[in-house]
Each structure stands twice: as C-alpha cells, then as structure tokens.
Design an enzyme around this catalytic site. Structure first.
Site, PDB file in Angstrom:
ATOM      1  N   LYS A   1       0.818  -1.224   0.000  1.00  0.00           N
ATOM      2  CA  LYS A   1       0.000   0.000   0.000  1.00  0.00           C
ATOM      3  C   LYS A   1       0.849   1.269   0.000  1.00  0.00           C
ATOM      4  O   LYS A   1       0.425   2.297  -0.526  1.00  0.00           O
ATOM      5  CB  LYS A   1      -0.959  -0.012   1.189  1.00  0.00           C
ATOM      6  CG  LYS A   1      -1.883  -1.236   1.220  1.00  0.00           C
ATOM      7  CD  LYS A   1      -2.661  -1.416  -0.067  1.00  0.00           C
ATOM      8  CE  LYS A   1      -3.196  -2.830  -0.221  1.00  0.00           C
ATOM      9  NZ  LYS A   1      -3.827  -3.083  -1.526  1.00  0.00           N
TER      10      LYS A   1
ATOM     11  N   GLU B   1      -0.763   8.799   7.383  1.00  0.00           N
ATOM     12  CA  GLU B   1      -1.545   9.725   6.556  1.00  0.00           C
ATOM     13  C   GLU B   1      -2.354  10.650   7.456  1.00  0.00           C
ATOM     14  O   GLU B   1      -2.703  10.276   8.572  1.00  0.00           O
ATOM     15  CB  GLU B   1      -2.544   8.949   5.662  1.00  0.00           C
ATOM     16  CG  GLU B   1      -1.949   8.296   4.450  1.00  0.00           C
ATOM     17  CD  GLU B   1      -2.993   7.572   3.607  1.00  0.00           C
ATOM     18  OE1 GLU B   1      -4.175   7.533   4.003  1.00  0.00           O
ATOM     19  OE2 GLU B   1      -2.616   7.045   2.558  1.00  0.00           O
TER      20      GLU B   1
ATOM     21  N   HIS C   1     -15.723  -2.776   7.067  1.00  0.00           N
ATOM     22  CA  HIS C   1     -14.915  -2.778   5.838  1.00  0.00           C
ATOM     23  C   HIS C   1     -15.435  -3.727   4.774  1.00  0.00           C
ATOM     24  O   HIS C   1     -14.708  -4.107   3.862  1.00  0.00           O
ATOM     25  CB  HIS C   1     -13.438  -3.036   6.159  1.00  0.00           C
ATOM     26  CG  HIS C   1     -12.879  -1.995   7.082  1.00  0.00           C
ATOM     27  ND1 HIS C   1     -12.724  -0.687   6.702  1.00  0.00           N
ATOM     28  CD2 HIS C   1     -12.496  -2.045   8.375  1.00  0.00           C
ATOM     29  CE1 HIS C   1     -12.252   0.017   7.718  1.00  0.00           C
ATOM     30  NE2 HIS C   1     -12.113  -0.779   8.753  1.00  0.00           N
TER      31      HIS C   1
ATOM     32  N   ARG D   1      -8.163  -6.590  -9.470  1.00  0.00           N
ATOM     33  CA  ARG D   1      -9.052  -7.724  -9.781  1.00  0.00           C
ATOM     34  C   ARG D   1     -10.390  -7.179 -10.252  1.00  0.00           C
ATOM     35  O   ARG D   1     -10.658  -5.981 -10.181  1.00  0.00           O
ATOM     36  CB  ARG D   1      -9.291  -8.545  -8.509  1.00  0.00           C
ATOM     37  CG  ARG D   1      -9.871  -7.685  -7.397  1.00  0.00           C
ATOM     38  CD  ARG D   1     -10.592  -8.434  -6.316  1.00  0.00           C
ATOM     39  NE  ARG D   1     -11.366  -7.530  -5.502  1.00  0.00           N
ATOM     40  CZ  ARG D   1     -10.922  -6.804  -4.488  1.00  0.00           C
ATOM     41  NH1 ARG D   1      -9.651  -6.882  -4.134  1.00  0.00           N
ATOM     42  NH2 ARG D   1     -11.722  -5.993  -3.827  1.00  0.00           N
TER      43      ARG D   1
END
Ligand code: MV4
Length: 504
Positions: free
Chosen positions: A116, A200, A235, A292
């Site tokens: 990531k 972040e 999530h 994907r």
C-alpha cells in the site's frame, strides 16, 4: 480467443464467469470442494474438477491443485474471480510458469499495488492527489511523532502490507503515538508477517468512491466512471451505486484521468479499480488500487452497457480494448444490494443451512447474480453472500423504487437473509437524499437499535407504573396484564409513551 477457461472460484462469481464464457463461445471448467459438490457453478459448467476438502486452504486457495486441474482439463487460461487467489502475485506467476494465461494483470502490477505504501508513491508519481502523509515507511514511534506534527493530528497509521482496514489506527495526539505505533505494528506483523507502517492525515467521514479502469496489452487504457461504495459494515461493502449521487461530470473526469494515469504508471492491463476518499469539500485522494474484478462490477455494467468479464477475457487473449474512451456514456442509475445469508436482527450472524424455498425477483431493470438454488445448502465454510441484487432506473429515485419492488418479491425460506435490512435502508431519508459517508451504516444501525429497544423500555415503564398503581390502590401487585384491567394498562402505556418523548 481461448477454447476453454478454468474458473478458479465458487458461488455467484463463478456463475457470472461461466455466463461470460458462454457469451464468448468458450467452454467453462469449474472446480469445487467437498462442500460444493452440488453447487450451482458445478451444474452450469461443461466439466468440473474436484480439488479437495471444504476448507478454502485445501481447495480454492490451493494454487497448485487448481493449476493441475487446468492442465488436466486442457484449459488455456484461468480466471480467479475475486477473493481467493485473485490478488496473489505468486499465483499469477505460477499460472504463467505452467504455460497458462492468468486472466488479470501481470504479477508485477499485483505485487506493486499489494504494497500500500508503494501504491501510494506510484499514485503520487502519476500526478494523482494522495492524502498528505509520509513517503517512506516509519522506522520508529519517534519518527512517526515527528511526521505527525508536520501533518497535524489526527493522523492514521496504516500497514504497508495491509488494505481492507486491517492494521489501521487513528492517532489523535502525540501522547497516543507510542502505544498506537506498537499496537498497529504488532497487528500488521500478526496479520501479514510485515510490521512496516506509514502515516496519513486522517480524513473524517469521507465518501469511498472508486473508479473502474480497463486496460489492454497494447497500451490502451480508459475508465468507466465511478461507483459509490461508502455504505460498508466492518470494511465490507453492502450497497454500491453507479453513478455516485453527488457526482458531477467535472469531478468524474478528473478522478477518471487520475485513475488512468495510475494504471499507466503501474504498467497495468486487464480490469482494475482505483479507490479514492472524497472529503466534504470534494477533494479526492488516492487510497488503494484493487487488481481484480470487483464484486460490485454489475452497477457499472448496467449504466455503461459494457460487459466487464467478457472484456477481461478478450484482453487476456491479447485483443485490443473494445471500449474507446469517447464511446463511454453513463445512462441512468444502478444500485446493488449484497444479499447475505446472515441475520440482520442478530448482529449479522451467518445463517447457513438449506434453502427450502426461493423466489427470485425479476421484471424491468432487475438483475440477480445468484450462486444458489432452492434445495441447496449454504455451506458454513465460505463467505455467506448468496446473491447480488442489482437494479437499473432512469434516475436514482426510480432505481430506489425498483430495488424496493425487487426486495419485496424476493423470498428465501429456511435461512435468514439481509433482505429486511435493505428494505429499512431504502426507506431511510438520509440514504434517499444521498447523505452518505463511510460512517453512514454505523449511524443507521445505532439509530435502529435505539428504535428497536424503545418498545421494550415502554413495556418496562408500563409494568413499573402498573405496579405503582396497584401499590397505591392497596391491592396485590401483579405485573401481568389482567383481562379486566386493560384500561389500567392502556393508561400506563400512554404515560410510558409520554415519558419516552412521544407527542400526541
Ligand atoms: C482512511 C480513512 C481516513 N483517512 N485513510 C479503510 C480501509 C482502508 N482501505 C482505508 N480505510 C480508510 N482510510 C485516511 N487517511 C478512512 C478509512 C475508512 C474507510 C474507507 C473506505 C470505506 C470505509 C471506511 C471505513 C472506515 C475507515
């Protein structure tokens, strides 16, 4: 074009992939585990190979067994669907090493976006906006504190190897940093075998908007617009839409161009999704790229008219994109509800078992991508999603009405499903007004719990009042409603209701 494709998946997506094979004149080969002997995807394929016991680790995640099945059946390519082996770079490589085609991006693109932090730097190099934060992984909590004071609290610690919400932590102040850094690092180590973290700025209550990209092996890349995916629970997306209700053509164009440049920078081919956070001021920031086919691809198909699975297969076969950037039009509005074998009244606990009755909705604008049939037993071993109900309408309002129609027609006997939960969401004023963000569902469920517990409060208060009335009448206290004491209970109920803030 391929003559035979092996479908390395199960459930509704395996069925969806088989349908694409049929549309292209390709013969589909299924694989199945012990629990899936009677599954729908096995029945619909031309051939099916048994690959092992029910636990996914011994079947749908066993790459070498799947490659073996492909070779024995004479398939030339493997489609991984989503989940399972779809984003394992080693599997894409093993498929290629076996002389077969992996229907998806290259092993290198999967690897790049799987990290990531690297994905974030790639997006930055592509000129896309990223959330203010660190450019390198953090070596210790002191370095994290230094970076955080530059970025300004609140900040978010994220695992480089993470994604999907694991190994993430909000940090509100320097005092919280040391323990947060330790905990997030340990969590990342346990989950991914890699403790590296980056930082972040924390974006409060953003929308989760993703852009569908399509790229061939000849350098052509285009985007098919956005999907609104803010309605999530732990999530996991539960409702997705195309377009996003707050969308405007300029924002779509800018996000689309950013997504295309990121795909170009990653040397990407096949279909992919670039996820963004969008804040209250409509600033957008790159989040992650999914390498994907996504669960929610049908809403994009309904609005753009393209078949994303057929496109994937053609791209993998070396053909050029059938979609030209100038040809893409967004027509109407689509919504998808993920129908789960879960009990929405008991914290979404999985509800596996036999489907004793099934009536599936249809009619104008309705598409049900299902992986089940009446009489089939939903196994406990896998994700309990039984179908994706998607609708199309000229407008978002029409799509909402059609979804309500479709949900009301949908009957599933023998197991609990999330259908009643979706009916409640579709009646929620905030949802109907498009007032949604990543915290929407938590707010909605909290509200519903408060409402659901209210009659119980009323009952308790009424019982207490009845007991008090009995006490002052000097009679024996019985908190059961006696047949000759209805008026007393009615009065108590009215008092209790007023105490709970009801207005007459
Ligand atoms: C964030 C964020 C706020 N600020 N990053 C959650 C999953 C992972 N893919 C990234 N996630 C988030 N990253 C910053 N800088 C909020 C989330 C987030 C979220 C994102 C998308 C959809 C649902 C979410 C629910 C909670 C938190």
């Amino acid at each position: 074009m391929f003559r035979k494709i092996l479908i390395a998946n199960r459930g509704e997506i395996a069925v969806r992939l088989i349908r694409a094979c049929r549309d292209l004149g390709v013969s589909p080969v299924a694989v199945y585990s012990e629990a899936d002997r009677q599954a729908l995807h096995v029945r619909l394929a031309d051939e099916a190979c048994y690959i092992g016991p029910s636990p996914a680790g011994e079947s749908y995640l066993a790459g070498e067994k799947i490659i073996d099945a492909a070779q024995k059946s004479g398939a030339e390519a493997i489609h991984p669907g989503y989940g399972f082996l779809s984003e394992r770079a080693w599997f894409a490589r093993a498929v290629n090493d076996a002389g077969l085609v992996f229907i998806g991006p290259s092993q290198k693109s999967i690897e790049l976006m799987g990290d990531k932090n690297n994905a974030r730097i790639t997006a930055q190099k592509a000129g896309a906006p990223i959330v203010p934060g660190t450019e390198q992984t953090l070596s210790d909590a002191a370095q994290a504190r230094k970076a955080a004071s530059r970025i300004a609290y609140p900040v978010m610690l994220k695992a480089s190897a993470g994604g999907g919400g694991k190994g993430m932590r909000i940090v509100n102040s320097a005092e919280e940093m040391n323990s947060a850094f330790e905990l997030a690092g340990a969590e990342a180590q346990a989950a991914f075998g890699d403790s590296s973290l980056y930082l972040e700025k924390y974006i409060a209550r953003p929308r989760h908007i993703e852009i569908q990209v399509v790229a061939d092996r000849h350098g052509n890349i285009t985007h098919l617009g956005e999907r609104e995916c803010s309605i999530q629970r732990r999530h996991q997306k539960v409702i997705e839409e195309c377009p996003a209700s707050f969308n405007d053509p300029d924002l779509r164009r800018r996000m689309g161009e950013a997504a295309v440049e990121i795909a170009r920078m990653a040397d990407y081919d096949n279909v992919g999704t670039v996820e963004f956070l969008v804040d209250k001021q409509r600033n957008f920031f790159f989040l992650e790229m999914n390498t994907r086919l996504q669960v929610e691809h049908p809403v994009t198909e309904l609005v753009t008219g393209f078949d994303l699975v057929c496109e994937q297969i053609r791209i993998a076969a070396g053909e050029k994109l059938s979609i030209r950037p100038g040809d893409v039009r967004w027509n109407g509005s689509a919504i998808e509800c993920r129908i789960y074998a879960e009990d929405p009244d008991h914290n979404f606990i999985p509800s596996a078992g036999r489907i004793t009755h099934l009536r599936v909705p249809s009619g104008p604008g309705v598409r049900d991508d299902s992986g089940v049939y009446q009489g089939w037993e939903v196994p406990i071993y896998y994700d309990p999603m039984i179908s994706k109900l998607a609708v199309w309408g000229q407008t978002r309002a029409e799509a909402i009405e059609r979804m309500k129609r479709a949900l009301s027609e949908y009957q599933v006997g023998g197991i609990r499903t999330t259908i009643p939960f979706f009916q409640a969401v579709l009646d929620d004023p905030d949802f109907r007004n498009g007032e949604i963000d990543t915290d929407y569902l938590a707010r909605f469920l909290q509200q519903r719990r408060a409402v659901a517990s209210k009659p119980q409060n009323d009952e308790l208060i009424a019982a207490a009042i009845v007991a008090s009335i009995d006490f002052f009448r000097n009679s024996r206290t019985t908190v059961k409603a006696p047949s000759n004491g209805v008026s007393k209970w009615k009065m108590a109920g009215r008092i209790a209701g007023r105490m709970n803030g009801e207005r007459k």
